[in-house]
Design a protein around this motif. Structure first.
Motif, mmCIF file in Angstrom:
data_model
loop_
_atom_site.group_PDB
_atom_site.id
_atom_site.type_symbol
_atom_site.label_atom_id
_atom_site.label_comp_id
_atom_site.label_asym_id
_atom_site.label_seq_id
_atom_site.Cartn_x
_atom_site.Cartn_y
_atom_site.Cartn_z
ATOM 1 N N THR A 71 0.880 -1.020 0.012
ATOM 2 C CA THR A 71 0.126 0.161 0.042
ATOM 3 C C THR A 71 1.071 1.249 -0.191
ATOM 4 O OG1 THR A 71 -0.158 -0.343 2.436
ATOM 5 C CG2 THR A 71 -1.927 -0.785 1.354
ATOM 6 N N ASP A 205 -6.164 9.583 6.024
ATOM 7 C CA ASP A 205 -6.544 10.281 4.151
ATOM 8 C C ASP A 205 -5.392 10.391 3.906
ATOM 9 O OD1 ASP A 205 -9.218 8.936 4.314
ATOM 10 O OD2 ASP A 205 -10.228 10.468 5.113
ATOM 11 N N ASN A 209 0.258 6.333 2.497
ATOM 12 C CA ASN A 209 0.387 6.385 4.253
ATOM 13 C C ASN A 209 1.453 7.241 4.832
ATOM 14 O OD1 ASN A 209 -0.852 3.111 4.493
ATOM 15 N ND2 ASN A 209 0.016 2.924 2.577
ATOM 16 N N ALA B 58 -5.985 -0.563 8.822
ATOM 17 C CA ALA B 58 -6.838 -0.105 7.808
ATOM 18 C C ALA B 58 -6.508 0.171 6.398
ATOM 19 C CB ALA B 58 -6.588 1.709 7.842
ATOM 20 N N GLY B 60 -4.816 0.700 4.105
ATOM 21 C CA GLY B 60 -4.491 1.417 2.583
ATOM 22 C C GLY B 60 -5.710 1.739 2.673
ATOM 23 N N LYS B 61 -7.236 1.746 2.651
ATOM 24 C CA LYS B 61 -8.087 2.146 2.369
ATOM 25 C C LYS B 61 -8.412 3.843 3.037
ATOM 26 C CE LYS B 61 -8.696 -2.642 1.423
ATOM 27 N NZ LYS B 61 -9.029 -3.287 2.497
ATOM 28 N N SER B 64 -12.060 3.389 6.702
ATOM 29 C CA SER B 64 -13.234 2.131 5.962
ATOM 30 C C SER B 64 -12.548 1.019 6.854
ATOM 31 C CB SER B 64 -13.951 2.876 5.211
ATOM 32 O OG SER B 64 -12.789 2.780 3.556
ATOM 33 N N GLY B 65 -11.505 0.937 5.824
ATOM 34 C CA GLY B 65 -10.666 -0.248 5.146
ATOM 35 C C GLY B 65 -10.881 -1.095 6.915
#
Lengths: 241, 105
Positions: A71, A205, A209, B58, B60-61, B64-65
């Motif tokens: 990710t 957000d 990351n 999480a 990477g989401k 909501s992950g």
């Protein structure tokens, strides 16, 4: 047991190093197995992920490196591993007096093995001469290195046979949560951990990351301030009495 | 992640890891760290590992992950680690909680 390394030698210092290193390695076994599974599931090519055993040799940084490959960006991945490894600077600072009278080759080679367990073992052996301390350090260090690499590799073999329904992909996160708790020794540590987790959650957000680094920096700052406040209170209390 | 990116990332992590272990021993032997640096470094472990835990959950989401079962597993792991100081017990309890909650949901 004939294969017990502690009995495989008659040299007291070598057996002493094994006898102290083996109990410290046992708690690392599940970690190594989890890392092995994470390597097989990593977004990195398996061989590259496995090579972290040989060139990095630092469990938490390795686990972060192979798990974040899916990710995170290149920079976030490297920066996170770097921050995780900052604690080694403390170890290196604490042990540096024992390295000043060592041969040059050992001053270059020795630090490679400096994991948490080796620090715990070697930092409390002030009574050993320079030469004995070096042998003790290298014996325990090489033992940890070989055992670690073998156990991680075993985890890779076992991991590929485990069904995905077991959700071993969650194991690294659970592992890290447990490591945080075991590493907490005082209240400022709790402040640092809670702040790090909370700020990272709020910053989920942040692109790439980056929330890990934002959380980590906030956590360190909070822990630092809490520690400062605590020692001020202790000084005040000592001054008042 | 491409092989080249992965290889260069692993090499960078390797160099940084070695540097953090060797820096003070090879280059700055006998020069102690300032008190404020030691004070801050002490909290790097808890801060970064707890942030990493949240980030991995999480996946990477964003928020909501985060799955309920994962939160339950982490919570049980924390309690067991606190009570037993045993990483194997904490990991085991966390995984069992994960399986139980996933089976119930």
């Amino acid at each position: 047991m004939a294969t017990d390394p502690a009995r495989a030698t008659n040299d007291p210092l070598t057996s002493d190093a094994f006898r102290r290193a083996i109990p410290l390695f046992i708690p690392a076994i599940p970690f190594a197995l989890v890392l092995g599974v994470a390597i097989t599931e990593s977004a990195m090519p398996t061989g590259v992920a496995w090579s972290t055993n040989i060139v990095v040799f630092a469990g938490a940084a390795q686990l972060a490196t192979v798990s974040l490959a899916a990710t995170a960006t290149w920079f976030t991945l490297v920066a996170t591993a770097a921050v995780i490894n900052l604690r080694h600077v403390m170890y290196s600072a604490a042990l540096s007096p024992r390295f000043t009278d060592q041969p040059r080759w050992f001053r270059w080679v020795g630090p490679f093995f400096l994991i948490d367990q080796l620090f715990a073992l070697s930092s409390v052996r002030d009574e050993l001469s320079s030469r004995d301390w070096r042998r003790f350090y290298l014996t325990a260090g090489i033992f940890f290195f070989v055992s670690w690499t073998l156990t991680v590799t075993l985890g890779m073999l076992v991991g590929s046979t485990i069904p995905t329904a077991w959700r071993l992909d969650v194991a690294p996160a659970i592992m890290f949560a447990g490591l945080v708790v075991l590493g907490l020794t005082n209240r400022p540590g709790v402040v640092a951990a809670v702040t790090g987790a909370g700020v990272c959650f709020l910053a989920l957000d942040v692109p790439n990351n980056g929330g890990i680094l934002v959380g980590a920096i906030s956590g360190v700052a909070a822990g630092y301030l809490a520690d400062l406040a605590q020692s001020r209170r202790a000084t005040d209390a000592a001054g008042a009495s | 992640m491409s092989t080249a990116a992965a290889l260069s990332a692993v090499l960078a992590v390797a160099l940084i890891t070695y540097g953090s272990r060797a820096g003070l021993i090879v280059f700055l032997a006998d020069r102690p760290l300032p008190v404020s640096a030691t004070r801050a470094l002490r909290y790097v472990g808890p801060a970064v590992l707890s942030a990493l835990t949240v980030n991995l959950i999480a996946g990477g989401k964003g928020a909501s992950g985060v799955e309920g079962a994962e939160v339950a597993a982490i919570a049980v792991c924390i309690v067991v680690a606190w009570a037993t100081r045993n990483l194997i017990a904490a990991l085991g309890a966390g995984m069992v909680t994960l399986w139980v909650v996933l089976a119930l949901l």
